[in-house]
Scaffold this active site. Sequence first.
Site, mmCIF file in Angstrom:
data_model
loop_
_atom_site.group_PDB
_atom_site.id
_atom_site.type_symbol
_atom_site.label_atom_id
_atom_site.label_comp_id
_atom_site.label_asym_id
_atom_site.label_seq_id
_atom_site.Cartn_x
_atom_site.Cartn_y
_atom_site.Cartn_z
ATOM 1 N N GLU A 9 0.727 -1.256 0.007
ATOM 2 C CA GLU A 9 0.031 -0.255 0.018
ATOM 3 C C GLU A 9 0.850 1.337 0.020
ATOM 4 O O GLU A 9 0.239 2.159 -0.416
ATOM 5 C CB GLU A 9 -1.005 -0.133 1.304
ATOM 6 N N ASP A 82 -2.690 -4.507 3.601
ATOM 7 C CA ASP A 82 -2.780 -4.838 4.853
ATOM 8 C C ASP A 82 -3.923 -6.107 5.045
ATOM 9 O O ASP A 82 -4.529 -6.213 4.541
ATOM 10 C CB ASP A 82 -3.255 -3.848 5.867
ATOM 11 N N ASP A 84 -6.632 -6.491 6.913
ATOM 12 C CA ASP A 84 -7.780 -6.204 7.383
ATOM 13 C C ASP A 84 -8.784 -6.058 6.197
ATOM 14 O O ASP A 84 -8.312 -6.244 5.054
ATOM 15 C CB ASP A 84 -7.807 -4.867 8.404
ATOM 16 N N GLU A 86 -10.198 -3.488 4.867
ATOM 17 C CA GLU A 86 -9.552 -2.354 3.831
ATOM 18 C C GLU A 86 -8.589 -2.867 2.902
ATOM 19 O O GLU A 86 -8.372 -2.642 1.910
ATOM 20 C CB GLU A 86 -9.167 -0.885 4.556
ATOM 21 N N TYR A 289 1.141 -4.432 13.303
ATOM 22 C CA TYR A 289 0.015 -3.683 12.663
ATOM 23 C C TYR A 289 -0.582 -2.869 13.506
ATOM 24 O O TYR A 289 -0.914 -3.382 14.732
ATOM 25 C CB TYR A 289 -0.826 -4.639 11.795
ATOM 26 N N ARG A 291 -3.634 -1.333 13.419
ATOM 27 C CA ARG A 291 -5.129 -1.243 13.280
ATOM 28 C C ARG A 291 -5.615 -2.809 13.949
ATOM 29 O O ARG A 291 -5.643 -3.668 13.037
ATOM 30 C CB ARG A 291 -5.819 -1.147 12.141
ATOM 31 N N HIS A 334 -5.472 -10.065 14.961
ATOM 32 C CA HIS A 334 -3.840 -10.327 14.600
ATOM 33 C C HIS A 334 -3.317 -10.382 16.157
ATOM 34 O O HIS A 334 -3.107 -11.568 16.645
ATOM 35 C CB HIS A 334 -3.351 -9.315 13.924
#
Length: 778
Positions: A9, A82, A84, A86, A289, A291, A334
């Site tokens: 990303e 990532d 998740d 999104e 990570y 989030r 996670h």
Amino acid sequence: MAKNLLIVESPAKAKTIEKILGDDFEVKSCYGHIRDLEKNDMGIDIKNGFAPKYIVAEDKEKVVKDLKSSMKKSTEVWLASDEDREGESISWHLAEVLGLDPKTTKRIVFHEITKPAIEKAVKNPRTINMALVDAQQARRILDRIVGFELSPVLWRKIGMKGGLSAGRVQSVAVKLIAEKEREINHFKPVSTFKLEASLAATDINNKAVTFKAEGAKYTTPDDAEKFLQSCIGAKYTVKDIQVKPGKRTPAAPFTTSTLQQEASRKLGYGVSKTMLLAQKLYESGKITYMRTDSVALSETATESIKNEIAKSYGDKYLQLRKYKNKNESAQEAHEAIRPTYMEEHSVDDSDLNRLYELIWKRTIASQMSDAELEKTTAKINISTNNQDLTASGEVMKFDGFLKVYTESTDDEETDEEDQEGRLPTLAIGQVLDFKQMTATERFSRPGARYTEASLVKKLEELGIGRPSTYAPTISTVIKRSYVEKRDKEGVKRDFRVLRLKDDAIEKITEQENTGAERSKLFPTDLGLVVTDFLNQHFTKVMDYSFTANIEEEFDKIAEGKMLWSKMVGDFYTPFHIGVEHTLETAERAKGERLLGVDVSGKPISARMGRYGPMVQIGAQDDEEKPRFAKLKATQSIETITLEEAMDLFKLPRTLGQFEDKDITVNIGRFGAYAAHDGKFYSLNKEMDPYTVEFAEVAPMVEEKRKAKDERTVKVFEKEKIQLLRGPYGPYIKQGLRNYKLSKEQQERVADLTIEEVKAVIEELKANPPKKSFRKKKA
């Protein structure tokens, strides 16, 4: 030539991963989402199962072109956005745009950017998880539907200048802030008189040690005074002593929301800043990570923490723990946010380092021993009335995790009251020296307004939103002017103190500053009016439980237990009927409040106007036109008094004559200004139009007029076009729009004719310059 193209990303992450993987991989960045729903006509085919219509964003066309070019030079493409919803969605969009098969394209995920984690991910690729993509798609489509259908309702029924908009989670967040504000506005403080005695005892070195002991609270000054009277000439004796062991346990490692809360309390960071810094730390391989709503630590991490504690503090400080999530449906659980390498105690960048150290300390403390305390409570008898006072003290026996880290709270009052001192060594039957006793008036306080962090905590408690949504939700409601983040000055308040000393009672009045707040969230009048309107006509959408239930349905879609199109359909049908009904039947919302009547009997009211909150004398259907005045930034429709409203009509004020022309001050659409000789000059920030004097404004007008004249090259009065000098050279100004001149035109700007200027305007209107694509900074 690299055999593999790996797409991530962000460019910062790309650099870090490319170093790890070596020459076999070319790592490129897609700079986040590469496409989104069309803006025209909602971008959703309602009749065809809510099918989304996606387009590549204009600023991402070059990115897609570059990625396609890199694909031609590679034998295989890997997607590594990532892990998740999104991130999964970004991978799916990449597959769609680049012509990759989602069922076979290799998708890798990792929770930290370290060599072992990346190499393990490459050895264990999977494919795109369409259930996660569907969950993200359902959120995006639902939010677009709510925004697209509710916004026109607000335009028509509230109708301020400038488009209003609504959002599914944002509107609920504003409601929380509005409810808190009204709770504070309606709060009536109650006073009590708190008793506190200063006593002294001799320690083992025969030195007098003074300490505090508390008594009961009294509701009236008379009752408090009677008690003090009854203490005159009393003897104070230790009646009972209790010593109890206690302990404090460390908090769990950070999740997204707890990191946001602690960074706010300890570092003063807003939620967006915390997430920006955390993302940089993650992308440079420093933390896991950022989030997540998991508090778990991996076995590898626990082992690393264990070694660090043993090395830095010793085995007695080690107490391994396993933390478990309270929320069973924690999204993509996670691991907690932690440093990737515990032996690294800091990072180079000072701003990043403050957040990194906070994460490091919280992580290490989570596996450290409990702090061991000894709490002493002494009961002290008063001989003249047989009442007891209580003295408490705390002694730290073993600091444990407190050697590294102490968790903060949002309650400032509790923080202050929890600070207990040490007591001297006391014995039952010991007579104490009396210094003085006070009965101090204290007022009850309303609940505190939300900070960004405490709002996140509340949303999380209600089950509204997920780690990735908190920061954008808060940014959006502030950007839309529904909420302001600001400080509030305190006000002086008298309080009474009765003091018993040397067998005499003294009555004193003292002052305190109360109500001062920093970086709190306040609803604007617009936010309050919009909230009330939505609450009245869209009760379900504004209901906390309903909004939380939608989040649970997103979770079910992510788990493959629910079809996204059915979930959206179940929401849409009753919602759309409600929108159509409201457009037909709802009255225009003004948030109007009647304040009183003026001397001529005309009503005086406060309400939302086209350009914001205002007060009005008279009614729209009166023969004589109503008078209007804009509210000050610190005033609100809900709390402004009649007296304060009348003060606003003191504008415009004529201050005096300068060069035989009046100078007047007033407030307009763009703030406070001075008017002189048909020209307008914004008042300096420190100038209040209600109190500023002629001696301050006249020099300012002269100075700004001179600067304006020097800036003006030429004015075409008839066409209302100006040629002005700016920081980047001369340019054209027509109304509120500016037009760029070529280098050659800038050099001969004073000689340009109106025909040439009009030609430049027409050319730029027909062919507006394209915005250049700029790579986001890492």
